[in-house]
Design a protein around this motif. Sequence first.
Motif, PDB file in Angstrom:
ATOM      1  N   ARG A  20       0.746 -17.681 -13.215  1.00  0.00           N
ATOM      2  CA  ARG A  20       1.383 -16.506 -13.815  1.00  0.00           C
ATOM      3  C   ARG A  20       1.274 -15.299 -12.887  1.00  0.00           C
ATOM      4  NH1 ARG A  20      -1.645 -15.008 -18.733  1.00  0.00           N
ATOM      5  NH2 ARG A  20      -0.714 -16.784 -19.762  1.00  0.00           N
ATOM      6  N   ASN A  21       0.115 -15.130 -12.278  1.00  0.00           N
ATOM      7  CA  ASN A  21      -0.059 -13.966 -11.403  1.00  0.00           C
ATOM      8  C   ASN A  21       0.837 -14.026 -10.173  1.00  0.00           C
ATOM      9  OD1 ASN A  21      -1.943 -13.017 -13.148  1.00  0.00           O
ATOM     10  ND2 ASN A  21      -3.722 -13.526 -11.895  1.00  0.00           N
ATOM     11  N   ASN A  22       1.145 -15.214  -9.723  1.00  0.00           N
ATOM     12  CA  ASN A  22       2.006 -15.318  -8.549  1.00  0.00           C
ATOM     13  C   ASN A  22       3.490 -15.205  -8.900  1.00  0.00           C
ATOM     14  OD1 ASN A  22       0.352 -15.608  -6.173  1.00  0.00           O
ATOM     15  ND2 ASN A  22      -0.372 -17.526  -7.054  1.00  0.00           N
ATOM     16  N   LEU A  23       3.839 -15.519 -10.143  1.00  0.00           N
ATOM     17  CA  LEU A  23       5.255 -15.479 -10.508  1.00  0.00           C
ATOM     18  C   LEU A  23       5.685 -14.191 -11.193  1.00  0.00           C
ATOM     19  CD1 LEU A  23       5.255 -18.437  -9.672  1.00  0.00           C
ATOM     20  CD2 LEU A  23       6.704 -18.937 -11.644  1.00  0.00           C
ATOM     21  N   ASN A  24       4.754 -13.533 -11.888  1.00  0.00           N
ATOM     22  CA  ASN A  24       5.253 -12.408 -12.691  1.00  0.00           C
ATOM     23  C   ASN A  24       4.267 -11.264 -12.855  1.00  0.00           C
ATOM     24  OD1 ASN A  24       7.233 -11.058 -14.142  1.00  0.00           O
ATOM     25  ND2 ASN A  24       6.592 -11.929 -16.114  1.00  0.00           N
ATOM     26  N   ILE A  25       3.756 -10.731 -11.765  1.00  0.00           N
ATOM     27  CA  ILE A  25       2.975  -9.494 -11.831  1.00  0.00           C
ATOM     28  C   ILE A  25       3.906  -8.319 -11.557  1.00  0.00           C
ATOM     29  CG2 ILE A  25       1.246  -8.085 -10.638  1.00  0.00           C
ATOM     30  CD1 ILE A  25      -0.074 -10.033 -12.437  1.00  0.00           C
ATOM     31  N   TYR A  26       3.973  -7.421 -12.512  1.00  0.00           N
ATOM     32  CA  TYR A  26       4.788  -6.219 -12.317  1.00  0.00           C
ATOM     33  C   TYR A  26       3.992  -5.009 -12.755  1.00  0.00           C
ATOM     34  CZ  TYR A  26       5.745  -7.218 -17.289  1.00  0.00           C
ATOM     35  OH  TYR A  26       5.622  -7.514 -18.623  1.00  0.00           O
ATOM     36  N   PRO A  27       4.239  -3.829 -12.245  1.00  0.00           N
ATOM     37  CA  PRO A  27       5.318  -3.529 -11.305  1.00  0.00           C
ATOM     38  C   PRO A  27       5.057  -4.098  -9.912  1.00  0.00           C
ATOM     39  CG  PRO A  27       3.926  -1.594 -11.590  1.00  0.00           C
ATOM     40  CD  PRO A  27       3.439  -2.625 -12.572  1.00  0.00           C
ATOM     41  N   VAL A  28       6.158  -4.439  -9.237  1.00  0.00           N
ATOM     42  CA  VAL A  28       6.080  -4.910  -7.861  1.00  0.00           C
ATOM     43  C   VAL A  28       5.685  -3.739  -6.964  1.00  0.00           C
ATOM     44  CG1 VAL A  28       8.571  -4.473  -7.666  1.00  0.00           C
ATOM     45  CG2 VAL A  28       7.460  -5.935  -5.989  1.00  0.00           C
ATOM     46  N   ASP A  29       4.897  -4.033  -5.947  1.00  0.00           N
ATOM     47  CA  ASP A  29       4.513  -3.000  -4.972  1.00  0.00           C
ATOM     48  C   ASP A  29       5.569  -2.975  -3.868  1.00  0.00           C
ATOM     49  OD1 ASP A  29       3.427  -1.455  -2.932  1.00  0.00           O
ATOM     50  OD2 ASP A  29       1.365  -2.045  -3.432  1.00  0.00           O
ATOM     51  N   THR A  30       6.560  -2.110  -4.045  1.00  0.00           N
ATOM     52  CA  THR A  30       7.725  -2.133  -3.142  1.00  0.00           C
ATOM     53  C   THR A  30       7.345  -1.737  -1.712  1.00  0.00           C
ATOM     54  OG1 THR A  30       8.283   0.135  -3.778  1.00  0.00           O
ATOM     55  CG2 THR A  30       9.332  -1.643  -5.004  1.00  0.00           C
ATOM     56  N   ALA A  31       6.378  -0.826  -1.578  1.00  0.00           N
ATOM     57  CA  ALA A  31       5.973  -0.421  -0.222  1.00  0.00           C
ATOM     58  C   ALA A  31       5.407  -1.620   0.528  1.00  0.00           C
ATOM     59  CB  ALA A  31       4.946   0.696  -0.304  1.00  0.00           C
ATOM     60  N   LYS A  32       4.616  -2.414  -0.189  1.00  0.00           N
ATOM     61  CA  LYS A  32       4.005  -3.570   0.487  1.00  0.00           C
ATOM     62  C   LYS A  32       5.020  -4.680   0.729  1.00  0.00           C
ATOM     63  CE  LYS A  32      -0.852  -2.849  -0.333  1.00  0.00           C
ATOM     64  NZ  LYS A  32      -1.948  -3.038  -1.270  1.00  0.00           N
ATOM     65  N   VAL A  33       6.005  -4.804  -0.167  1.00  0.00           N
ATOM     66  CA  VAL A  33       7.086  -5.764   0.094  1.00  0.00           C
ATOM     67  C   VAL A  33       7.769  -5.398   1.412  1.00  0.00           C
ATOM     68  CG1 VAL A  33       9.377  -6.495  -0.662  1.00  0.00           C
ATOM     69  CG2 VAL A  33       7.498  -6.402  -2.306  1.00  0.00           C
ATOM     70  N   LYS A  34       8.071  -4.116   1.561  1.00  0.00           N
ATOM     71  CA  LYS A  34       8.740  -3.672   2.796  1.00  0.00           C
ATOM     72  C   LYS A  34       7.824  -3.849   4.002  1.00  0.00           C
ATOM     73  CE  LYS A  34      12.517  -0.869   1.436  1.00  0.00           C
ATOM     74  NZ  LYS A  34      13.269   0.387   1.499  1.00  0.00           N
ATOM     75  N   GLU A  35       6.530  -3.655   3.792  1.00  0.00           N
ATOM     76  CA  GLU A  35       5.573  -3.851   4.883  1.00  0.00           C
ATOM     77  C   GLU A  35       5.579  -5.319   5.319  1.00  0.00           C
ATOM     78  OE1 GLU A  35       1.823  -1.749   4.118  1.00  0.00           O
ATOM     79  OE2 GLU A  35       0.811  -3.449   5.070  1.00  0.00           O
ATOM     80  N   ASN A  36       5.542  -6.218   4.328  1.00  0.00           N
ATOM     81  CA  ASN A  36       5.608  -7.649   4.654  1.00  0.00           C
ATOM     82  C   ASN A  36       6.857  -7.968   5.456  1.00  0.00           C
ATOM     83  OD1 ASN A  36       3.240  -8.331   3.404  1.00  0.00           O
ATOM     84  ND2 ASN A  36       4.180  -9.232   1.583  1.00  0.00           N
ATOM     85  N   ILE A  37       7.986  -7.451   4.952  1.00  0.00           N
ATOM     86  CA  ILE A  37       9.253  -7.746   5.619  1.00  0.00           C
ATOM     87  C   ILE A  37       9.255  -7.160   7.024  1.00  0.00           C
ATOM     88  CG2 ILE A  37      11.742  -7.259   5.562  1.00  0.00           C
ATOM     89  CD1 ILE A  37      11.518  -7.399   2.459  1.00  0.00           C
ATOM     90  N   GLY A  38       8.759  -5.960   7.156  1.00  0.00           N
ATOM     91  CA  GLY A  38       8.724  -5.292   8.459  1.00  0.00           C
ATOM     92  C   GLY A  38       7.862  -6.041   9.466  1.00  0.00           C
ATOM     93  N   GLN A  39       6.754  -6.587   8.958  1.00  0.00           N
ATOM     94  CA  GLN A  39       5.865  -7.317   9.866  1.00  0.00           C
ATOM     95  C   GLN A  39       6.378  -8.721  10.138  1.00  0.00           C
ATOM     96  OE1 GLN A  39       2.240  -7.022   7.660  1.00  0.00           O
ATOM     97  NE2 GLN A  39       1.656  -5.062   8.572  1.00  0.00           N
ATOM     98  N   GLY A  40       7.171  -9.235   9.193  1.00  0.00           N
ATOM     99  CA  GLY A  40       7.674 -10.599   9.346  1.00  0.00           C
ATOM    100  C   GLY A  40       6.587 -11.648   9.239  1.00  0.00           C
TER     101      GLY A  40
END
Lengths: 370, 405
Positions: free
Chosen positions: A106-126
């Motif tokens: 459950r924690n991996n599929l549906n924890i909200y609110p999403v941390d959008t800054a960290k999503v972008k950080e992940n994407i930025g780092q690849g």
Amino acid sequence: MKRYLFLFLSVSLLVSSCTETNPSGPDPDDFDRKAILENWAENIIIPALTDFSQKTESLKTAGNNFAENPSQQALEALRDEWKTGYLAWQQVSMFETPKTMEIRFRNNLNIYPVDTAKVKENIGQGEYNLNLPSQIDQQGFPALDYLLYGLAESDSEILAFYNSGENSSDYRNYVVDLVTRIDSLTDIVLNDWNSSYRHEFVNNSGNGANSSIDMMVNDYIFYYEKNLRAGKIGIPAGVFSGTPLPQNVEGVYSREFSKELFLESLTATQNFFNGKHFNSETTGSSLSNYLDFLNTIKNGTDLTQLINQQFEASRTKAQNLNSSFVDQVETNNSLMLQTYDELQKNVILMKVDMLQALNINVDYVDADGD
Amino acid sequence: MNLSKSLLILAAFIFTISCDTNNTNDEIATPDSYEFTRSGQSTVSFSGQTTRIKMATELSVAMTDFDNSTEELLLEMYRNETANGGDANPYSDADLNAAIKSVKSKVAASTDFFSTNTATSVELKNQFETWISAQINEVFPNQNVEAQPGIAGQIADGTSTRYVSAKGFEYNQMLAKGLIGALMADQILNNYVSVSVLDAGNNVEENTAKVTLDGKAYTNMEHKWDEAYGYLFGVSQNKAKPLATIGEDDDFLNEYVGKVNSDPDFEGIAQEIFDAYALGRAAIVENDYDLRDEQATILRNRISTVLAVRAVYYLESGINALQETPTNYGAAFHDLSEAYGFMFSLQFSRVPNTDDSYLTKAEIDGFLAALEEGNGLWDVQVETLQNISTSIASKFNFTIEEAAN
């Protein structure tokens, strides 16, 4: 001899105290608990999980198609699969097993609110490891909600992130990684049920703290209390914070589905209580007829009836809510609070009255928060 | 019998009766507010304690600030000076940077326990620096690694993420909970409510004659007692009537007096502690030193009890998490790291009317070593934890069951 005398005395004490607390009612031990477990596993949990896994498979396909060609059409197709999958998720989220605990399903599929800054950080780092506990709010349905609806105001601007933006290939990869992970985690859970857990679950039909019924009922009430009542309604309505938190609504970026997601979850919890087969009108053995067998009465009314009435009262109250809880919270939060109050009444009927009747102890406490 | 003699007897008789009713003008009442004045000026002062609690708070938070913390910064927060002994400005709060006080100087620094035991004092002070350095050198580099036996990293505790050492310990929890004993409890129980400190120098003569300190409204003895009060209520929202927000005002002793007080088995302990502080202070004003010392015995017992209850509570929570299926390592490690800190703190507890802590340093070192053995919390046995829990509870007037819920 002394020892036998002592034994005799304790037995007679035990007997007399039993009859005192339960003068004429039926004994919970006489009920066929295994029938409940079979009904739950065969007719509810495994079919719901099977259905969900088919939808996560479709979601994965749509995500890959979108990554190959991020067109408006592919975006819409992916959004559809995302919504379908998110609704199907509401039917299975409540069912915990040792395996779901282990992989933190459950924690991996549906924890909200999403941390959008960290999503972008992940994407930025690849580069990222979505298996890390610190990554739970950067993946799953909420992260997809952000990536498919929340990156920009208009669809053309959103699509630009995937087509021409600076890290467009990283954005596409991230979507693929998220849909792949949702699908593979779901497969792990379903395979566990199909291979070995079904047998273990159904045969663990005793009535101790580690029996299947005790554990499942605890997980069920925990889900109702924390994820449904608090997560979907109470927290965004500000019940715990004093001020509303619209950013904490489930599906905050797509905005218009929050009520649907909530109602699906409410229906799933009621169906489970009544033993209603997945995607069918047939009902089987469950908590409702277990309570009926025990002839559980509260204030002169049948407890099963009271609980079902309360489910209906919650649903009726929720019908008046805006399809977007973000809008609801921002325009008329008191309706959200009223819905919360109706939901709360069933916490008492189930967590106190039902558990007492079924002789099940609550195995969780509110975390002490430090 | 002459008239004056009969009057004397009559007076004595009345006095006896009124004593029995337990409510006379001769007795010192327990103030319901920690407010004391002289010539219209407040005589209460504990700003140094407020400062140290705030410094400890910043240090504790910075322990898990992966983006900004360095070993140098954390050590400066602990010492409030640079490695070379120069002036440091490590805090976000300018008032703390301006202060010349530090956390470290008051760790394991009580008169009763450490004035002739500097070797142990230095060892304990340095223990916190060891945890700080290990956090930076062992845990920080593994911020994005999954923790395993022998490997530091992160581990899930429900929806929280915990950052643990190779043996499963959270150094930030050990530091924070360890300070509750080494800084707060030690300074209160073994220093500021001690006869050795309260009656030092000319304190008794001066307090009896109400000779105040130069430029201050209070006597030295009054101030010492206030400093004991400040380590519990120094950052309370209402410092004179602090119980309304007990538990919410800091992350240290105040928080855990509040937590223990909210357990029905210990309900009222916060009030007992407050009353002992307030009555002890009133007794100092009235020069009743026996009454003052009676209040010190209450503080020593109750505050020591708070430390012990939380140690047992977290041990029991850890045991429960270890017994879940699948084993809930994340929750267990978090609980047992807190338990470690509270056990460490128990060496600063104080048995009233003795020179001893409730558990000896050797006993506590034994408990801590048992947790650290081998792969530490990854393979600690439930039975080991149960034995420790039983040993702690047996020294106090409560049961494991009372502490555990």
